[in-house]
Design a protein around this motif. Structure first.
Motif, PDB file in Angstrom:
ATOM      1  N   GLU A   8       0.862  -1.197   0.000  1.00  0.00           N
ATOM      2  CA  GLU A   8       0.000   0.000   0.000  1.00  0.00           C
ATOM      3  C   GLU A   8       0.889   1.235   0.000  1.00  0.00           C
ATOM      4  O   GLU A   8       1.799   1.330   0.819  1.00  0.00           O
ATOM      5  CB  GLU A   8      -0.883  -0.060   1.267  1.00  0.00           C
ATOM      6  CG  GLU A   8      -1.619   1.219   1.613  1.00  0.00           C
ATOM      7  CD  GLU A   8      -2.629   1.649   0.558  1.00  0.00           C
ATOM      8  OE1 GLU A   8      -3.553   0.891   0.259  1.00  0.00           O
ATOM      9  OE2 GLU A   8      -2.454   2.781   0.024  1.00  0.00           O
ATOM     10  N   ASP A   9       0.634   2.162  -0.932  1.00  0.00           N
ATOM     11  CA  ASP A   9       1.519   3.329  -1.018  1.00  0.00           C
ATOM     12  C   ASP A   9       1.163   4.435  -0.038  1.00  0.00           C
ATOM     13  O   ASP A   9       1.989   5.299   0.237  1.00  0.00           O
ATOM     14  CB  ASP A   9       1.566   3.887  -2.454  1.00  0.00           C
ATOM     15  CG  ASP A   9       0.238   4.477  -2.899  1.00  0.00           C
ATOM     16  OD1 ASP A   9      -0.810   3.912  -2.523  1.00  0.00           O
ATOM     17  OD2 ASP A   9       0.250   5.480  -3.628  1.00  0.00           O
ATOM     18  N   ASP A  55      -2.768  -3.199  -2.919  1.00  0.00           N
ATOM     19  CA  ASP A  55      -3.377  -1.967  -3.422  1.00  0.00           C
ATOM     20  C   ASP A  55      -3.221  -1.965  -4.948  1.00  0.00           C
ATOM     21  O   ASP A  55      -2.429  -2.731  -5.497  1.00  0.00           O
ATOM     22  CB  ASP A  55      -2.640  -0.772  -2.785  1.00  0.00           C
ATOM     23  CG  ASP A  55      -3.229   0.572  -3.164  1.00  0.00           C
ATOM     24  OD1 ASP A  55      -4.418   0.632  -3.508  1.00  0.00           O
ATOM     25  OD2 ASP A  55      -2.480   1.573  -3.102  1.00  0.00           O
ATOM     26  N   ARG A  57      -3.519   1.388  -7.151  1.00  0.00           N
ATOM     27  CA  ARG A  57      -2.861   2.626  -7.584  1.00  0.00           C
ATOM     28  C   ARG A  57      -1.661   2.914  -6.689  1.00  0.00           C
ATOM     29  O   ARG A  57      -1.806   3.281  -5.527  1.00  0.00           O
ATOM     30  CB  ARG A  57      -3.839   3.794  -7.503  1.00  0.00           C
ATOM     31  CG  ARG A  57      -4.946   3.726  -8.539  1.00  0.00           C
ATOM     32  CD  ARG A  57      -5.794   4.994  -8.469  1.00  0.00           C
ATOM     33  NE  ARG A  57      -7.132   4.763  -8.955  1.00  0.00           N
ATOM     34  CZ  ARG A  57      -8.218   5.295  -8.410  1.00  0.00           C
ATOM     35  NH1 ARG A  57      -8.120   6.076  -7.342  1.00  0.00           N
ATOM     36  NH2 ARG A  57      -9.411   5.052  -8.910  1.00  0.00           N
ATOM     37  N   MET A  58      -0.493   2.674  -7.262  1.00  0.00           N
ATOM     38  CA  MET A  58       0.771   2.903  -6.542  1.00  0.00           C
ATOM     39  C   MET A  58       1.800   3.405  -7.550  1.00  0.00           C
ATOM     40  O   MET A  58       1.706   3.088  -8.734  1.00  0.00           O
ATOM     41  CB  MET A  58       1.293   1.582  -5.942  1.00  0.00           C
ATOM     42  CG  MET A  58       0.399   0.958  -4.886  1.00  0.00           C
ATOM     43  SD  MET A  58       1.110  -0.566  -4.226  1.00  0.00           S
ATOM     44  CE  MET A  58       0.892  -1.683  -5.631  1.00  0.00           C
ATOM     45  N   LYS A 103     -12.424  -0.139  -1.587  1.00  0.00           N
ATOM     46  CA  LYS A 103     -12.224   0.926  -0.599  1.00  0.00           C
ATOM     47  C   LYS A 103     -13.386   1.897  -0.676  1.00  0.00           C
ATOM     48  O   LYS A 103     -13.822   2.191  -1.783  1.00  0.00           O
ATOM     49  CB  LYS A 103     -10.932   1.698  -0.890  1.00  0.00           C
ATOM     50  CG  LYS A 103      -9.648   1.009  -0.496  1.00  0.00           C
ATOM     51  CD  LYS A 103      -8.480   1.920  -0.888  1.00  0.00           C
ATOM     52  CE  LYS A 103      -7.135   1.275  -0.598  1.00  0.00           C
ATOM     53  NZ  LYS A 103      -6.016   2.019  -1.210  1.00  0.00           N
TER      54      LYS A 103
HETATM   55 MG    MG Z   1      -2.735   3.581  -3.605  1.00  0.00          MG
END
Ligand code: MG
Length: 126
Positions: A8-9, A55, A57-58, A103
């Motif tokens: 997770e970013d 996750d 989007r990173m 999420k």
């Molecule tokens: Mg993310």
């Protein structure tokens, strides 16, 4: 003890997942801020995680590309995909992730999904 690698970013979310999952009795064996880091950590772990929380989007490498690479490295890897981006749900499920959590979600939901994935894998292995 069920071991988990958190990918997770968002550092705040990363910490929150860790704290909540520890409270639920899970063991956190690694945390990565992007997909590339996740792959390096995964390779370096002598005992692979039971579950990878992924996750999408990173920076550097997204969750889909990381999932493809991790499952190529180890086809037994059980990945739970967590994303606000519902448009990648189909794709994620088609490349073998065990479940998709949208999420935002509750810790109870995450807890239940992890337990379900572990139970299902036991059934398959026996
Ligand atoms: Mg993310």
């Amino acid at each position: 003890l069920t071991s988990i690698l958190i990918v997770e970013d968002d550092i705040y979310l990363q910490k929150l997942y860790e704290m909540m999952l520890k409270t639920q009795g899970f063991e956190i064996i690694g945390k990565a801020g992007n997909g590339s880091e996740a792959i390096n950590i995964f390779k370096s772990l002598p005992n692979k995680p039971d579950i990878v929380l992924m996750d999408h989007r990173m920076p550097i490498k997204n969750g889909i590309d990381t999932t493809l690479e991790l499952t190529r490295l180890n086809s037994n890897t059980k990945i739970i995909f967590i994303s606000a981006d519902n448009s990648v749900k189909k794709r994620a499920l088609s490349i073998g992730v065990k479940c998709f959590i949208e999420k935002p979600f509750s810790i109870d939901q995450l807890n239940n999904e992890i337990k379900k994935v572990i139970e299902n894998s036991k059934v398959v292995n026996n």
